[in-house]
Design an enzyme around this catalytic site. Structure first.
Site, short mmCIF file in Angstrom:
data_model
loop_
_atom_site.label_atom_id
_atom_site.label_comp_id
_atom_site.label_asym_id
_atom_site.label_seq_id
_atom_site.Cartn_x
_atom_site.Cartn_y
_atom_site.Cartn_z
N SER A 29 -35.90 9.94 51.96
CA SER A 29 -36.87 10.93 52.41
C SER A 29 -37.38 10.63 53.81
CB SER A 29 -38.04 10.99 51.42
OG SER A 29 -39.04 11.89 51.85
N ASP A 85 -38.69 -0.11 49.08
CA ASP A 85 -39.39 -1.39 49.14
C ASP A 85 -38.67 -2.50 48.38
OD1 ASP A 85 -41.54 -0.44 50.67
OD2 ASP A 85 -42.62 0.25 48.91
N GLU A 86 -38.13 -2.15 47.21
CA GLU A 86 -37.58 -3.18 46.32
C GLU A 86 -36.29 -3.81 46.83
OE1 GLU A 86 -36.27 0.85 44.58
OE2 GLU A 86 -38.04 0.00 45.55
N GLN A 88 -35.65 -4.00 50.36
CA GLN A 88 -35.81 -4.35 51.77
C GLN A 88 -35.57 -5.83 52.04
OE1 GLN A 88 -39.38 -3.00 53.71
NE2 GLN A 88 -39.02 -0.85 53.22
N HIS A 110 -44.29 1.19 55.78
CA HIS A 110 -45.21 0.72 54.74
C HIS A 110 -45.25 -0.80 54.85
CE1 HIS A 110 -47.42 0.40 51.09
NE2 HIS A 110 -46.40 0.21 50.27
N ASP A 193 -52.90 2.26 50.50
CA ASP A 193 -51.81 3.17 50.16
C ASP A 193 -51.43 3.04 48.69
OD1 ASP A 193 -49.62 5.03 51.25
OD2 ASP A 193 -48.44 3.50 50.25
N GLU A 197 -52.06 5.96 45.83
CA GLU A 197 -50.95 6.48 45.04
C GLU A 197 -51.20 6.32 43.55
OE1 GLU A 197 -47.38 5.50 48.28
OE2 GLU A 197 -47.78 4.15 46.60
N GLU A 229 -53.15 27.03 34.97
CA GLU A 229 -54.55 26.62 35.13
C GLU A 229 -54.71 25.17 35.59
OE1 GLU A 229 -57.06 28.50 35.21
OE2 GLU A 229 -56.06 30.32 34.51
N SER A 254 -65.95 30.20 42.88
CA SER A 254 -67.12 30.89 42.32
C SER A 254 -68.25 29.92 42.02
CB SER A 254 -66.73 31.62 41.03
OG SER A 254 -66.41 30.67 40.02
#
Length: 340
Positions: A29, A85-86, A88, A110, A193, A197, A229, A254
């Site tokens: 992403s 992250d896991e 890196q 991050h 962060d 989350e 809803e 309202s």
């Protein structure tokens, strides 16, 4: 409360980043969003990817230049690490660290691996962060619309003396200078962060939605009405809060809805909930959560997968998919898993 300094394009040397060679590692992403924006801003950017893999094919389909991670690191001035992250730390040790040279800029979106010492960088490189406050697909969609995503920058090591200027210029190139950039620290970004989350944006929000949905369905109401809803309308409320704060949202709804907010909200989010928030924050601060997450993923992630499957099989996901596919707005997508 300290003064808030927000950097915009007018405060930044936006051409500085164009003098640097950038290697973006990963095409998930954030890798997708940032690399596309960098390219369209006139930057010299390549993707460091496993050659022949799915991400490599997707990146090439967008006309981006790709090469192995090792080769990308060797030729770059800036290495922006945008893989999960896991993984890196493992990728860093095997493919990034052996190819680093003094004076390069090792960048993250991050602070997780740096803050929790999963990655320990050498002393002769700059270590900086540019962290857009939105998923990468939104970073891209906002940029394409001529807007931008607010971002954070942080400096962990500054050996060349210009790390802040480079971070700001990079952030501007992905569109953040259009919206606003704030300076923080690796520790503050990481811990807030994760907390945001877990307690509100993802964990708290989805748990609240599902619990409310189940309450209505269990009471005999239509799952379609329940979805509208407690889930669909949430975006409308959040948009108002994002634009003008809670007060603006109260102004728009309202008197009945506002009174219900002010009297029933505190009945739901009681002192016990806040105490649990403190427990979650403590787990983040002392590394308990970081170690739990890494251990789970490195041991195969079986429990993670079970939790993911249970969520995907929840009735609200099936009802939501049916509703979204039945309305025109359900066809307007920021995310296309086959392309980005």
């Amino acid at each position: 409360m300290s003064d808030l300094k927000i950097y915009l394009d007018k405060d930044i040397d936006t051409n500085l980043i164009k003098t640097k060679k950038i290697a973006v590692i990963g095409f998930g992403s954030q890798g997708y969003g940032q690399s596309m924006n960098l390219r369209d801003s006139g930057c010299d950017v390549v993707l460091g990817l496993r050659q022949g893999g799915v991400s490599d094919t997707k990146a090439k389909d967008y006309g981006l230049t790709t090469m192995s991670i090792a080769d990308a690191v060797k030729q770059a001035d800036i290495i922006q690490v945008l893989i999960p992250d896991e993984i890196q730390a493992e990728v860093y040790e095997k493919e990034i660290k052996p190819n680093l040279r003094a004076g390069q800029y090792l960048m993250f979106a991050h602070g997780f691996n740096i803050h929790f010492n999963k990655i320990v960088p050498p002393n002769d490189i700059n270590v900086i962060m540019v962290a857009p406050k939105a998923p990468g697909h939104t970073v891209r969609s906002e940029y394409v619309q001529g807007k931008g995503t607010p971002s954070l920058i942080a400096i962990y090591q500054d050996v060349t003396g210009d790390s802040k200027e480079v971070a700001l210029s990079y952030a501007a190139a992905i569109g953040a200078g259009r919206a606003g950039i704030i300076e923080t620290t690796f520790r503050e970004e990481t811990e807030t962060d994760l907390f945001g989350e877990q307690v509100v944006l993802c964990g708290g929000c989805t748990a609240l939605i599902k619990a409310a949905f189940e309450t209505l369905v269990d009471a005999g109401y239509s799952p379609y009405m329940a979805y509208f809803e407690v889930c669909h309308e949430l975006k409308l409320i959040v948009d108002l809060i994002n634009e003008g704060g809670i007060d603006a949202m109260h102004y728009s709804i309202s008197n009945n809805a506002e009174y219900g907010d002010l009297t029933r909200g505190p009945r739901l989010i009681k002192a016990e909930v806040k105490e649990e928030m403190k427990n979650i924050l403590k787990d983040i601060q002392d590394g308990t959560y970081a170690n739990e997450f890494m251990n789970e993923l490195q041991s195969g992630g079986k429990n993670f997968q079970k939790l993911r499957e249970a969520n995907n099989n929840h009735l609200i996901e099936k009802v939501g998919a049916e509703i979204r596919n039945s309305f025109s707005w359900g066809k307007e997508k920021i995310l296309d898993k086959s392309k980005n």
